[in-house]
Enzyme design. Structure first.
Site, short mmCIF file in Angstrom:
data_model
loop_
_atom_site.label_atom_id
_atom_site.label_comp_id
_atom_site.label_asym_id
_atom_site.label_seq_id
_atom_site.Cartn_x
_atom_site.Cartn_y
_atom_site.Cartn_z
N LYS A 76 85.30 -41.63 34.24
CA LYS A 76 86.65 -41.11 34.46
C LYS A 76 86.73 -39.60 34.28
O LYS A 76 87.82 -39.03 34.24
CB LYS A 76 87.63 -41.84 33.56
CG LYS A 76 87.59 -43.36 33.83
CD LYS A 76 88.80 -44.10 33.37
CE LYS A 76 88.69 -45.58 33.76
NZ LYS A 76 89.88 -46.37 33.36
N ASN A 80 101.59 -55.35 25.77
CA ASN A 80 100.53 -55.46 24.78
C ASN A 80 101.07 -55.07 23.41
O ASN A 80 102.27 -54.79 23.27
CB ASN A 80 99.32 -54.59 25.17
CG ASN A 80 99.72 -53.13 25.38
OD1 ASN A 80 100.21 -52.46 24.48
ND2 ASN A 80 99.51 -52.64 26.61
N LYS A 136 116.29 -64.95 36.67
CA LYS A 136 115.48 -65.67 35.69
C LYS A 136 114.93 -66.96 36.28
O LYS A 136 115.66 -67.74 36.88
CB LYS A 136 116.33 -65.99 34.46
CG LYS A 136 115.57 -66.77 33.39
CD LYS A 136 116.48 -67.15 32.23
CE LYS A 136 115.73 -68.04 31.25
NZ LYS A 136 116.58 -68.48 30.13
#
Length: 401
Positions: A340, A209, A288
């Site tokens: 949480k 990200n 790969k």
């Protein structure tokens, strides 16, 4: 902070001792009262006269030299010290302190002092990475000694790697931090996670990200400034680790989970600022993958929910989470706080200008378990870190009341 403070600068044998001369000069100019204590090996690199001229005080090299018959020198200086800083700290001196050996002026003084002790290791990269040296440093951390990680680069021995003593400017900043007035974080064991994780697909591709790690690094630095013992567990970033912070580098969500879990029971506070990948590839290829088709579908599975795990296993720890949202900020943040089992949650809308990933500012709202909610305007991430830790300290006071 340094004016009229008494700082003992210990110098052990190593070429980095020449940097310590610059540090002593800077500390003296800042108004501190400096006493330099040298091992015999240190005097082979820089003469005591150099440090005497820079500190304007006698330099101590021998336990049995007592300039004032009414005082025992190593005890007297140990008692006067507001801080003891050993720079450079050689592998030999680190080993002696870890074993409780007191066979010279410096090691005897360190065992006798009640002041905070900080060490700036400097040595060959292979020595630094040797298991016995790493074990000795970990033992000193358990004694609440502060170890300042060395830098990496070209070493005097010709090797390239980790082992260069921190620069005088960095050490000056650390000394200033260690002598800050006490806060509620002083002496606390704080874990901060930062940055992204990378979930590999094959040797050249991964899922990740846009997190830069800047917010987590700012929090680690500010917590260290307030006197906490900080461990920064970080995914891949381009940032330099804060001075005085133990840094643990990880790549994947699994590695971050293991690093946090290993330290969780000893922690007082965990600040979970990392942007951990929620999913990872089901299949990871050893080679790969070639372009064989116009489309490629990759099956993903959930990574471990580190924050949920910490909340479920929380005892006396204070747990701080982050919520990066693009809509319904209040609803989602409060829900996450409850689900949480968090004490605080720091929420930001990543679509707001100046509040997204990989920027130098942030715009946050802090929610606490006892119902407090505070929205802050856009500010630098360093300033936001102060705001968050102010909220944390205020919550700690309310919880103890």
């Amino acid at each position: 902070m340094l004016k009229n403070k008494t700082i003992v600068v210990g110098v052990s044998g190593g070429i980095a001792a020449f940097k310590t001369a610059a540090l002593v000069s800077k500390l003296t100019q800042a108004g501190a009262n400096i006493y330099v204590v040298m091992t015999e090996a240190a005097t082979k690199f820089v003469t005591p006269l150099t440090f005497q001229a820079l500190s304007r005080n006698p330099v101590y090299t021998d336990t049995f030299t007592e300039p004032d018959a009414t005082k025992i020198a190593h005890i007297d200086i140990a008692d006067q010290a507001d801080l003891v800083l050993i720079a450079p700290a050689s592998a030999n001196t680190i080993a002696k302190l870890a074993a409780g050996i007191a066979d010279n002026m410096l090691t005897t003084l360190v065992l006798a002092t009640k002041a905070p002790v900080a060490l700036a290791p400097a040595m060959n990269v292979n020595m630094y990475e040797h298991p016995s040296v790493q074990e000795n440093m970990e033992k000193l951390r358990s004694y609440h000694y502060q170890l300042i990680e060395p830098g990496a680069g070209y070493l005097a021995c010709g090797w390239v790697g980790k082992g260069r003593m921190a620069e005088p400017e960095q050490l000056l900043e650390l000394v200033d931090t260690l002598l800050e007035e006490a806060t509620d974080l002083r002496g606390k064991q704080v874990i901060v996670t930062a940055g992204p994780t990378r979930e590999p697909l094959d040797p050249v591709r991964f899922f990740s990200n846009y997190s830069s790690g800047k917010m987590g690094y700012a929090l680690a630095q500010e917590a260290r400034r307030r006197g906490a013992h900080v461990t920064l567990i970080t995914g891949p970033t381009a940032l330099e680790a804060p001075v005085g912070v133990e840094t643990v580098a990880v790549q994947t969500a699994e590695e971050m989970y293991n690093a946090v879990n290993k330290r969780y029971q000893q922690a007082d506070i965990v600040i979970k600022a990392a942007a951990v990948a929620d999913y990872q590839p089901v299949d990871v290829f050893a080679h790969k993958q070639k372009k064989n088709a116009d489309e490629w579908s990759v099956a993903l599975e959930r990574t471990k929910d580190i924050l949920r795990f910490l909340g479920e296993h929380k005892k006396e720890q204070i747990l701080v989470g982050f919520a990066a949202e693009s809509e319904q900020l209040h609803t989602y943040a409060k829900s996450k706080l409850e689900r949480k089992n968090l004490d605080l949650i720091v929420a930001n809308n990543i679509t707001t200008e100046g509040a997204g990933f990989d920027v130098d500012t942030n715009v946050v709202t802090v929610f606490t378990r006892d119902g407090q909610e505070t929205a802050y305007p856009q500010a630098s991430k360093q300033e936001v870190a102060k705001q968050i830790l102010n909220e944390l300290e205020a919550y700690m006071k309310r919880r103890e009341a």
